[in-house]
Enzyme design. Sequence first.
Site, PDB file in Angstrom:
ATOM      1  N   GLY A  18       0.822  -1.207   0.000  1.00 50.13           N
ATOM      2  CA  GLY A  18       0.000   0.000   0.000  1.00 50.13           C
ATOM      3  C   GLY A  18       0.849   1.247   0.000  1.00 50.13           C
ATOM      4  N   GLY A  20      -0.323   4.462   0.252  1.00 52.14           N
ATOM      5  CA  GLY A  20      -1.052   5.631   0.748  1.00 52.14           C
ATOM      6  C   GLY A  20      -0.131   6.459   1.626  1.00 52.14           C
ATOM      7  CG  PHE A  21      -1.482  10.097   3.472  1.00 55.76           C
ATOM      8  CD1 PHE A  21      -0.767  11.186   3.020  1.00 55.76           C
ATOM      9  CD2 PHE A  21      -2.840  10.050   3.231  1.00 55.76           C
ATOM     10  CE1 PHE A  21      -1.390  12.208   2.319  1.00 55.76           C
ATOM     11  CE2 PHE A  21      -3.479  11.063   2.528  1.00 55.76           C
ATOM     12  CZ  PHE A  21      -2.740  12.140   2.078  1.00 55.76           C
ATOM     13  N   GLY A  22       0.565   6.237   4.807  1.00 53.33           N
ATOM     14  CA  GLY A  22       1.397   5.458   5.723  1.00 53.33           C
ATOM     15  C   GLY A  22       2.502   4.706   5.002  1.00 53.33           C
ATOM     16  CD  GLU A 178     -13.390  18.664   3.544  1.00 48.99           C
ATOM     17  OE1 GLU A 178     -12.878  17.603   3.161  1.00 48.99           O
ATOM     18  OE2 GLU A 178     -12.730  19.664   3.875  1.00 48.99           O
ATOM     19  CG  ASP A 307      -7.494   4.480   6.892  1.00 47.06           C
ATOM     20  OD1 ASP A 307      -6.926   5.264   7.685  1.00 47.06           O
ATOM     21  OD2 ASP A 307      -8.280   4.873   6.001  1.00 47.06           O
ATOM     22  CB  ALA A 323      -3.587  11.912   6.075  1.00 41.34           C
TER      23      ALA A 323
END
Lengths: 435, 435
Positions: A18, A20-22, A178, A307, A323
């Site tokens: 993954g 993503g941010f992590g 949002e 997550d 995040a």
Amino acid sequence: MTDPHPVPSSLPTVLIVGAGFGGLKAATALKHAPVRVVVVDRQNHHLFQPLLYQVASATLSPADIAAPIRHILRTQKNAEVVLGEVRAVDLAARRVDLADGTGLSYDFLILAAGSRSSYFGRKDWEGLAPGLKTLDDALEIRRRFLLTFERAEQEEDPDLRREWLTFVIVGGGPTGVELAGTLKEMARLSLPREFRRIRTDRARVILVEAGSSILANFGTGLSEKAVVELERIGVEVRLGQAITGIEARAVQLGGERIPTRTVIWAAGVAAVPLAASLGLEVDRIGRLLVEPDLSLPGHPDVFAIGDLAAFLHGSGGALPGVAPVAIQQGDCAANNIVATLGHRSRQAFRYRDKGSMATLGRGKAVAHIGHLSFTGYPAWLAWLFIHLMLLVDFRSRVFVFFEWLWAYLTTQPRARLILRNGPRPGAGEPSGKDA
Amino acid sequence: MTDPHPVPSSLPTVLIVGAGFGGLKAATALKHAPVRVVVVDRQNHHLFQPLLYQVASATLSPADIAAPIRHILRTQKNAEVVLGEVRAVDLAARRVDLADGTGLSYDFLILAAGSRSSYFGRKDWEGLAPGLKTLDDALEIRRRFLLTFERAEQEEDPDLRREWLTFVIVGGGPTGVELAGTLKEMARLSLPREFRRIRTDRARVILVEAGSSILANFGTGLSEKAVVELERIGVEVRLGQAITGIEARAVQLGGERIPTRTVIWAAGVAAVPLAASLGLEVDRIGRLLVEPDLSLPGHPDVFAIGDLAAFLHGSGGALPGVAPVAIQQGDCAANNIVATLGHRSRQAFRYRDKGSMATLGRGKAVAHIGHLSFTGYPAWLAWLFIHLMLLVDFRSRVFVFFEWLWAYLTTQPRARLILRNGPRPGAGEPSGKDA
């Protein structure tokens, strides 16, 4: 099963699932470590998820908030990128199996594959109410949103027209809030001059939250303030009301039935199924319970972050799926691997909460940073600035800044394109007659 | 069948089918005419097709070269826009039928629905070799192109790796030439640092042209010059060789079999099937033969313009299917309608050739404008300037300018995203094993 990814060196392999941010933070934190880093992701790009709703609302293009993982890691000589989907992890053999039948071996594994939309066991809702997790999701929501106005413009029956022009967003977290604000602003400010028969500014945007407040984690009055701001621009906020049914042309909200063609799901997420497939302990939404050092119980060579991890060692339950948690955990997991290789002791993860913020349409936001809470224009400017700075590379920052400047000055976001509508006529197209 | 689009006024209705260059020009030319203008298109956007290859090559995003038709016509009070696909025209009843079962009546009809890729009757080639006509086509080509490098990186067998890294572009017109140049440049300049196992700069890009020269319409030495420039950056140009077979993993080129996973079709177009459905005379590629005033023989209230019209009244056969022809014809058809309403006589169409130009990769192009032919950097700058000026609205110009500046300075185009790859795992994804 062949292994087309042999270790070319004698360095230990850190496999990161993954980007993503992590996962990306873990990879870059290992840049100068004596390891071989392999990042596997089923997408070729890292996605800046906090701005995904702006792709859905046609302000930004996919390229503005996503960059190829290879491009981000191109100068990191010890890193390799594999495009592939992990199907299974063999903890005993220290290898993962990919969907294409190949496998990847590891010495250390960091699971950072994130979450997906969860429909609380209502599988049938998935096709009716798209979630917002990937660029494809965002383009699908954009497509549906823009198509409804086209259908409404061609509809003579006032009831059916109202049905087309009703949008229900389920879930009052940051994504739902949002999205509700930005879709209402588009209908109110961007679209009116383009249609001849309908009043786009009268489109109903209904935000449904089962709990007693939206932005529940923001605390201290910001939640009430957000409701006031959303209602000021015309969003209908329904608190303490749960969706009990979703059909192709209506939602059921307790005893009330609201005719609508567009339902967007922002109500819940769960860890990707890979987490539960390991056979270790998971929480209610499928997240892996982790040790204080972020490793899995009994498997010090395997870490879970972001997550798909449930970190229960602070006060007040598991950390939220945002995040900053993922980024800080990615850093911590990388450092703990380096410590282990250096025969030093690992550190326990400690989260530093930097605050939360959410936009509420044009020029409005709510934010709390440290002990400060603020709202309105100052919060909006802070939101703009911080999100621009967080974008992963310089070029995205420049282009997003100009897109925002353009959209703000003109109220005319550029990306209002319905794609996947043309080449194969009649394929799955909502029409005025059926559905 | 109901008509949800009643004429709200007593003005005559000019129905325009297609909002490409020709249809859009016709619509705007009627801005101050005493008519009601209805534009119907199956896409919600006007597409600047000459730059479509740059979406395929990941330099530009869809929003850079497309704008909602409604947005373009928002201030034109006598214009309405309908999203829909025309299935049939009833010339006697003066109405068209849409795919959703509704219909639109007209007093004057302008057919401007354009062309589509044509496979010379080889239907089976269509799925194997995508054409480049729509934004969806461009995103599909981008996706396939980027995926092949991912597969090659994971492939151990050198023959299979070469197969992944071979790209065949069929057709040496401007689209094929520009696509070949830009894909080779990406493999040569943008990608090398991002891969660890493959030499992306060694990817083969083969441009196949059945005729004896590429850019055949450009004349006077530019064709030979273009071959030299393409070969200088490493494109293999095969002249006078026709594709005789396309399979999932190879093309047949006369007696030669070239293993490849990526074939792109730029060899031929034909008018959309709507043209032939009228039962009037069409040419070899399905285009409607038109009178000197662009109306259809025996139907002075119906005009055909652009790619679906064959205008045979000048010297040297039908006019080519390029934007300037469509734009000038849109203007002429609109003026002839206004003349008819004012009881004045119609003008015959006369084409003013402004020239042709094509890029050949970074900093290189060929162009002839009037009696001038030029090549190299000056031609490339002229190409940039003219295409920026032709973009339909100011905002696109600004953003495309910055995208180009960015791509030129860094050799790193921004939009290298593989979409439609994630949400539904395993759905139609090329893999290293099968296909």
